[in-house]
Design an enzyme around this catalytic site. Sequence first.
Site, PDB file in Angstrom:
ATOM      1  N   LYS A 137       0.029   4.247  -0.217  1.00 36.32           N
ATOM      2  CA  LYS A 137      -0.644   5.389   0.430  1.00 36.32           C
ATOM      3  C   LYS A 137      -0.502   6.655  -0.432  1.00 36.32           C
ATOM      4  CE  LYS A 137       0.251   3.287   4.876  1.00 36.32           C
ATOM      5  NZ  LYS A 137       0.037   3.392   6.319  1.00 36.32           N
ATOM      6  N   ASN A 187       0.861  -1.190   0.000  1.00 36.27           N
ATOM      7  CA  ASN A 187       0.000   0.000   0.000  1.00 36.27           C
ATOM      8  C   ASN A 187       0.894   1.237   0.000  1.00 36.27           C
ATOM      9  OD1 ASN A 187      -1.825   2.024   0.492  1.00 36.27           O
ATOM     10  ND2 ASN A 187      -2.290   1.403   2.607  1.00 36.27           N
ATOM     11  N   SER A 197       3.322  -2.276  10.351  1.00 36.87           N
ATOM     12  CA  SER A 197       4.772  -2.168  10.533  1.00 36.87           C
ATOM     13  C   SER A 197       5.528  -3.440  10.140  1.00 36.87           C
ATOM     14  CB  SER A 197       5.104  -1.753  11.978  1.00 36.87           C
ATOM     15  OG  SER A 197       4.541  -0.482  12.256  1.00 36.87           O
ATOM     16  N   GLU A 240      -5.398  -5.415  10.633  1.00 40.27           N
ATOM     17  CA  GLU A 240      -4.443  -4.322  10.796  1.00 40.27           C
ATOM     18  C   GLU A 240      -4.739  -3.600  12.105  1.00 40.27           C
ATOM     19  OE1 GLU A 240      -2.501  -3.238   6.867  1.00 40.27           O
ATOM     20  OE2 GLU A 240      -4.151  -1.871   7.158  1.00 40.27           O
ATOM     21  N   HIS A 284      -9.712   0.731   5.253  1.00 39.96           N
ATOM     22  CA  HIS A 284      -8.379   0.945   5.833  1.00 39.96           C
ATOM     23  C   HIS A 284      -8.518   1.868   7.046  1.00 39.96           C
ATOM     24  CE1 HIS A 284      -4.249   2.257   6.374  1.00 39.96           C
ATOM     25  NE2 HIS A 284      -3.890   1.172   5.712  1.00 39.96           N
ATOM     26  N   GLU A 286      -6.860   4.283   8.135  1.00 42.45           N
ATOM     27  CA  GLU A 286      -6.679   5.719   7.911  1.00 42.45           C
ATOM     28  C   GLU A 286      -7.981   6.335   7.374  1.00 42.45           C
ATOM     29  OE1 GLU A 286      -3.102   5.312   5.609  1.00 42.45           O
ATOM     30  OE2 GLU A 286      -2.039   4.767   7.437  1.00 42.45           O
ATOM     31  N   GLY A 302       2.000   2.104  10.682  1.00 43.47           N
ATOM     32  CA  GLY A 302       2.844   3.276  10.464  1.00 43.47           C
ATOM     33  C   GLY A 302       3.501   3.789  11.735  1.00 43.47           C
TER      34      GLY A 302
END
Length: 265
Positions: free
Chosen positions: A13, A11, A213, A167, A95, A97, A173
């Site tokens: 991003k 990904n 991560s 996730e 996701h 985010e 991240g």
Amino acid sequence: MSSRKKLVIGNWKMNFSVRQATSYAGKLAGKQIPVGVTVGIAPQALALSEISTILQKTGLKLAAQNGFYKDEGAFTGEVSMTMLRGISQYVLVGHSERRHILRESNDFIREKNAAAFRNGIIPVFCVGETLTERHNYHTNQVLSDQISLGLADLTAEEVSKTVIAYEPVWAIGTGEQAGPEDVQHAVEKIRTEVTQLYGEAAGSAVTILYGGSVTKDNAGSYLMTPGLDGLLVGGASLSVQTFWPIVEAAGESVPKKITVNKKER
Ligand code: PEP
């Protein structure tokens, strides 16, 4: 389950200009994909069309990072799954985010999963708990709610083709790493939940990834998790040097078939 193919998706991003993204995709297109591994990349939306051409005749798959739940209409700024049809094979849905920064709800995500299948695209449906939810021992409840609500509009057959990415929000991240027992627990929970809702066949067929991560140094140990089918990689997917060793680790985690030398038979 351990003899199944592995899936690794990078990904990217909101990184890379179209020129940078196409150049990077070109480098990945020249790589030898290990046997038993499917590799996908999720570049920014403007680069998808050009990269889909670059990836033709390579085994690499393309994932969109987002897609809207309606197919067309007055939705300024959105890109529909219909527009992605024929360009990307996968689309990221839910996701963290987007759940947390853009406040996407379970209902919205449910409609996106349905829109993906309606347009022949496999959703990579992301689920996971926040740090507060983890500290309050709500991980199971969060996973169960996100799965039951997010998949509610799908048939058992569609669920069996869905990719679910566990996730944990606190590990995305951040450099914080989930332990093998966290990942194992979530994989078992997800499979049990899908089995209870959609039956044995869907529960065993659904593809489950871990993301949070992941690096070339820890990928191998995550890939040993029983029932885990692969990895969703963010930061480490941004260069060949950090991404491809993860793809190779996935190749090493696929059991090699015993090849019988014809002359020896
Ligand atoms: C992700 O964006 O899905 C992700 C897992 O990011 P990172 O690997 O950077 O934690």
